[in-house]
Design a protein around this motif. Sequence first.
Motif, short mmCIF file in Angstrom:
data_model
loop_
_atom_site.label_atom_id
_atom_site.label_comp_id
_atom_site.label_asym_id
_atom_site.label_seq_id
_atom_site.Cartn_x
_atom_site.Cartn_y
_atom_site.Cartn_z
N ASN A 401 6.55 33.28 6.20
CA ASN A 401 7.93 33.08 5.72
C ASN A 401 7.99 32.70 4.25
N VAL A 402 7.13 33.33 3.45
CA VAL A 402 7.12 33.07 2.01
C VAL A 402 8.22 33.89 1.35
N LYS A 403 9.07 33.18 0.60
CA LYS A 403 10.18 33.85 -0.08
C LYS A 403 9.76 34.32 -1.47
N ARG A 404 9.07 33.44 -2.20
CA ARG A 404 8.69 33.79 -3.57
C ARG A 404 7.67 32.76 -4.08
N ALA A 405 7.12 33.07 -5.25
CA ALA A 405 6.28 32.13 -5.99
C ALA A 405 7.16 31.41 -7.01
N ARG A 406 6.61 30.39 -7.65
CA ARG A 406 7.40 29.59 -8.61
C ARG A 406 7.97 30.47 -9.73
N ALA A 418 0.24 40.33 0.48
CA ALA A 418 1.60 39.93 0.86
C ALA A 418 2.21 41.02 1.75
N VAL A 419 2.42 40.67 3.02
CA VAL A 419 2.93 41.63 4.00
C VAL A 419 4.39 41.30 4.30
N PHE A 426 7.70 37.13 3.40
CA PHE A 426 6.36 37.71 3.43
C PHE A 426 5.39 36.80 4.17
N THR A 427 4.42 37.42 4.80
CA THR A 427 3.25 36.70 5.28
C THR A 427 2.14 36.95 4.27
N ILE A 428 1.58 35.88 3.77
CA ILE A 428 0.58 35.97 2.71
C ILE A 428 -0.79 35.60 3.26
N HIS A 429 -1.78 36.40 2.90
CA HIS A 429 -3.17 36.09 3.21
C HIS A 429 -3.94 35.95 1.90
N THR A 430 -4.82 34.96 1.86
CA THR A 430 -5.73 34.79 0.73
C THR A 430 -6.92 33.99 1.21
N MET A 431 -7.89 33.78 0.33
CA MET A 431 -9.06 32.99 0.72
C MET A 431 -8.74 31.51 0.63
N LYS A 432 -9.11 30.77 1.66
CA LYS A 432 -8.97 29.33 1.67
C LYS A 432 -10.32 28.70 1.33
N ILE A 433 -10.32 27.75 0.40
CA ILE A 433 -11.55 27.09 -0.05
C ILE A 433 -11.31 25.59 -0.01
N SER A 434 -12.01 24.89 0.87
CA SER A 434 -11.78 23.46 1.08
C SER A 434 -13.11 22.71 1.05
N LEU A 535 3.03 27.71 -6.80
CA LEU A 535 3.49 27.14 -5.53
C LEU A 535 4.47 28.12 -4.90
N PHE A 536 4.46 28.18 -3.58
CA PHE A 536 5.29 29.14 -2.86
C PHE A 536 6.51 28.45 -2.24
N THR A 537 7.61 29.17 -2.23
CA THR A 537 8.83 28.72 -1.56
C THR A 537 8.94 29.43 -0.21
N PHE A 538 9.19 28.64 0.83
CA PHE A 538 9.27 29.16 2.19
C PHE A 538 10.72 29.13 2.69
N LEU A 539 11.03 29.98 3.63
CA LEU A 539 12.32 29.99 4.32
C LEU A 539 12.10 29.40 5.71
N ASN A 540 12.78 28.28 6.01
CA ASN A 540 12.57 27.66 7.32
C ASN A 540 13.44 28.32 8.38
N GLU A 541 13.36 27.82 9.60
CA GLU A 541 14.07 28.46 10.73
C GLU A 541 15.58 28.39 10.59
N HIS A 542 16.07 27.47 9.74
CA HIS A 542 17.51 27.36 9.51
C HIS A 542 17.98 28.16 8.29
N GLY A 543 17.08 28.93 7.71
CA GLY A 543 17.43 29.72 6.54
C GLY A 543 17.44 28.94 5.25
N GLU A 544 16.88 27.72 5.28
CA GLU A 544 16.84 26.88 4.08
C GLU A 544 15.52 27.10 3.34
#
Length: 615
Positions: A401-406, A418-419, A426-434, A535-544
């Motif tokens: 539920n990614v809407k956009r980047a900063r 970005a699918v 969008f659903t975004i996939h990338t490498m996670k490094i922790s 940083l990514f902005t997400f759309l929650n279940e309420h459309g916010e």
Amino acid sequence: MSAPVITESDMLVLQHQQNTGQSPCKTHEEKKLPQHPSQWKPSFHVTAPAGWMNDPSGLGYDPGTGLYHLSFQWNPHGNDWGNMSWGHATSPDLVSWKTSTDPILTPSAEYDRLGVFTGCLQPTDISRQPGALTIIYTSVRHLPIHYTLPYTRGSETLSLAVSQDGGETWERQDCNPVLTGPPSHLNVTGWRDPYLTTWADGPLSKHTPSTLYGFISGGIANKTPTVFVYTVQATDLTKWDFIGPLMDVGLNLRPSRWSGDYGVNWEVVNLMTLSNDTGISRDFIIMGAEGCVPLDSSNQDGVQDARQKRVARAQLWMSIKSNGEKKSTSIDSPLASYAFSGIFDHGCYYAANSFYDPQTSQHIVYGWITEEDLSDSLRHRQGFSGLVSLPRVVGLMTLKNVKRARISQLSSITSLDAVPDARGTFTIHTMKISPDSRLTRLRQSARESHLAGIPLSTSPSQSAMLLGTSKWEINAEFSVSKSCARVGIKIPHTSDGQDCTTLSWDPRSETFEIHRPLINNTEVNHGYETAPHTLFTFLNEHGEEAEETLRVHAYFDASVLEVFVNDRTVISTRIYHPADHCLGPLFFAESDAGANDEQPAAVLERASIWDGLGV
């Protein structure tokens, strides 16, 4: 826990800040460096007993002894590159290490008389003896070897050594070398750093799922960096059959600032299939890229980007797509294609190597953190060069539920897949490094502090000084307003506040930076480190709409700083300062000019600080 005590030195930092209205860190003050800088040797990173070290090698877990193995390229006879041997360390937990005082392999056979180069570990040997371990390495009998030089046939060969006693002693095999060089019809730029892996989508895996693939890294001259892929008999590791090059990406592929320059020759290429919690997976390779095009010179307050003074190479990753079952009659058709790509570490980190950990079902990566920011004379005085990074866990990061980047368009960020979905997000996939979660064991004797809910402004937060050593961990989370121009953490090194290390994010340029204190213009590269980060902005279940927080997780060990940002941007660097302690941390945020000062530029949602890390 009890409230931290503010010491006299803490008050000096705060008083300086209040009286001058300045950041408590003058970045252009020069200090004299210590004559014998032994204080810069880390304690909870793996180092050689003395002298030069580089690539981590022979990584793995031995179920027979319950020990992890980590070897490394080592010159046991000096503090410059040469006499390449294998140092060796073992650990029950990837935190506490026992390092051998002697190398386990030295250049002593005719076929490796000029070097025992990088390789891998396999927990079985060629005779299938239970409990045995096999090292597969590059054996070298001609130098110099470099991607800029014509390749000398026979300079690099493939050899094996076996241990029957849990890694205490190793015996070269009579069959060595098992491969005498690259495919004879190819003009290569390099052929080294063997790595064994399974590959579910590999060209032979459909009919033989248990196929073992051997990777040898290098490049094809005037064409592409690549991996030379072989099938390997799991029951006889001497049997390698060439099936083709992994990739053809051309020379100096550079998709964007988010992905880096893929150079002309690859080293230490590892392949792994990474999955998320829902079972979606992607194939990734991690590689060291040589022959990157030097960056354009740039200055910021007279200070150059740190990379200007380093070797033109990069530590990168790439998501690849298998080309499926090989149907081409040409053995030189590539086995996979490019999907998307990114930078594994933006600092002085190279030669990443990995293994699959059966204890945690995770892929663990180690890398070489270099000493190239020091002059030779100062490096020789400190008595050691280079170290192995902390263990990193890699995975597939999936953000829904990614809407956009900063700032940037998602389509321009080439480190993402970005699918689009039905919601217009969008659903975004990338490498996670922790950082590996077992590193929490370093905190057992540390002083622990916590902060939360602090509005931040240009003047750093006036909290008590929570640091007093040069061995610490900070894990902080910020919510960043739209008016924020810069947000981050300052770490003073002196009580007068003149020198500090600053970790900060600039939302406008989508750049994370590490500014290091200026110490000595002739002996230390004190340039700043940079990494693209958004940083990514997400759309929650309420459309916010809601933007993710900025998460900064940093480890410091005497002179080694490793910083993880949102588990997808990593910078390793070195801080060479005469002081043997740190103060702070000071958290801050700056607003854009003309912004409404009634709203804080950022809020420190939480921060945890552990001072005095150790084993």
